[in-house]
Design a protein around this motif. Structure first.
Motif: not given
Ligand code: BGC
Length: 383
Positions: A70-79
């Motif tokens: 959809k055009g968003y930037t994603v900041d994904m983090q696993y903890a």
């Protein structure tokens, strides 16, 4: 109002007094995302608990791909299942100016400071699959019908033990019992664990009451049955201890309520190491599960694990994205449950998805014909 279905963490009985209008949120706090902003100018923060459970990896992949589409930037983090790490990751996401947050917590009550900060910055927060508790700064919740997961796990157990027929009615030739079962629960800091347990115990209770089912260890409280951080090894060790302590005089164990596939596999290891099975046909107790992990689908196909619960994380990811987009456009996402998920401070408007029981007789249809796994993956037990 389904009282038995609402589970409240903590003691905040006053939550019922809050109206949904007051706590539905406008996004959160002041400011908030600019509804005119182009997705390419927005970053969505995605906080995930761990990569040790296959499902969270799939969830993460699906969310990321869906948002990026959809055009968003994603900041994904696993903890890594470490609470301070998750707190830090979310702090950082807030500092870096994410427009919305999707959070699958490790401990649902441990993120209040982060949720407060998000609210002050006007960042809408969506709890992903696990409820965020003890905070009013949770705007929405997407999950599955967690109570139903427990009901399905118990029904699968009752079916595997012969008490219920294929339609889940009382089987005509049901055993008189008593049959012996042991019970496992998930991590106590995960609200879901309580709902799974509640759904299962409500379903099994009549059998405990009339003596058709017995728990020889006597460990029938969720605290006794819990598995901290949902760790496979912990479940395996507990099963080993139960066998040595309560089944060393020739008592037969008929079934085990297990709340998630990695735990089921730990339990099955313990049972097989003690000489049971190796298949159900050869005397392995009936063991339930959850998540339809590929390794467990193989075990189901091989007649080793009895059942699992399929929760289609593709649909959950999609629903989370729908909710995030609604907030980002200045709208309210549509909820289909505004009663069940009291987080101790407020009832969080929720969108619940349905779940499916998977057994040897339907795994082909549900898991393979649907395109979720290929036949080769099931055969190898690997993705
Ligand atoms: C999820 C389950 C999962 C468990 C362990 C729960 O919150 O709903 O799908 O098996 O966590 O990761």
């Amino acid at each position: 109002m389904h009282n038995r279905r609402s589970f409240m963490l903590g003691a905040a009985g006053s939550a019922a007094a809050l109206t949904l209008a007051a706590c539905g949120g406008e996004g959160a706090g002041s400011g908030g995302p600019d509804p005119e902003a182009d997705p390419s100018d927005l970053t969505v923060g995605v906080a995930m608990p761990t990569q040790t459970y296959e499902r969270w990896v799939k969830d993460g992949d699906n969310i990321k791909a869906g948002l990026e589409d959809k055009g968003y930037t994603v900041d994904m983090q696993y903890a890594d299942d470490d609470i301070p790490t998750q707190q830090q990751q979310i702090d950082q996401m807030i500092t870096s100016g994410v427009a919305a947050l999707l959070v699958a917590s490790i401990d649902g009550a441990s993120l209040s400071a982060q949720l407060d900060a998000a609210a002050s910055a006007g960042i809408p927060v969506i709890a992903y699959d696990r409820l965020l508790t003890d905070s009013e700064n949770v705007d929405f919740y997407v999950t599955f019908d967690n109570y139903e997961v427990g009901v399905n796990q118990a029904n699968a157990l009752l079916y595997g033990l012969g008490f219920l027929d294929q339609e889940f009615n009382e089987a005509p030739e049901a055993p008189e019992g008593p049959l012996n079962v042991e019970l496992f629960a998930g991590s106590l800091d995960d609200n879901n664990a309580h709902l799974f347990w509640q759904g299962a115990i409500d379903t099994l209770q009549p059998y405990f009451d009339d003596g058709r089912l017995v728990v020889p260890s006597g460990q029938m409280d969720i605290e006794q049955a819990a598995t901290q951080r949902w760790e496979q090894e912990t479940a395996q060790t507990r099963m080993e201890n139960l066998l040595t302590t309560h089944y060393n005089g020739g008592e037969e164990l008929d079934g085990v309520l297990a709340p998630a596939d990695p735990l089921s596999r730990g339990i099955i290891n313990a049972l097989q190491n003690a000489g049971l099975g190796p298949t159900i046909e050869e005397g392995l107790p009936v063991v339930t599960g959850q998540d339809a992990e590929i390794a467990s689908i193989k075990l189901i196909a091989d007649g080793v694990q009895h059942s699992t619960i399929f929760k289609d994380t593709r649909d959950l990811a999609e629903q989370a994205i729908v909710a995030a987009e609604a907030f980002l456009k200045g709208e309210q996402p549509e909820a289909n449950d505004t009663e069940t998920y009291d987080n101790g401070v407020k009832v969080v408007p929720s969108y619940l998805l349905e779940v499916q029981m998977v057994l040897a007789e339907n795994y082909e249809e549900i898991m393979v014909d649907s395109g979720y796994y290929t036949e080769e993956q099931v055969e190898s037990g690997q993705l």
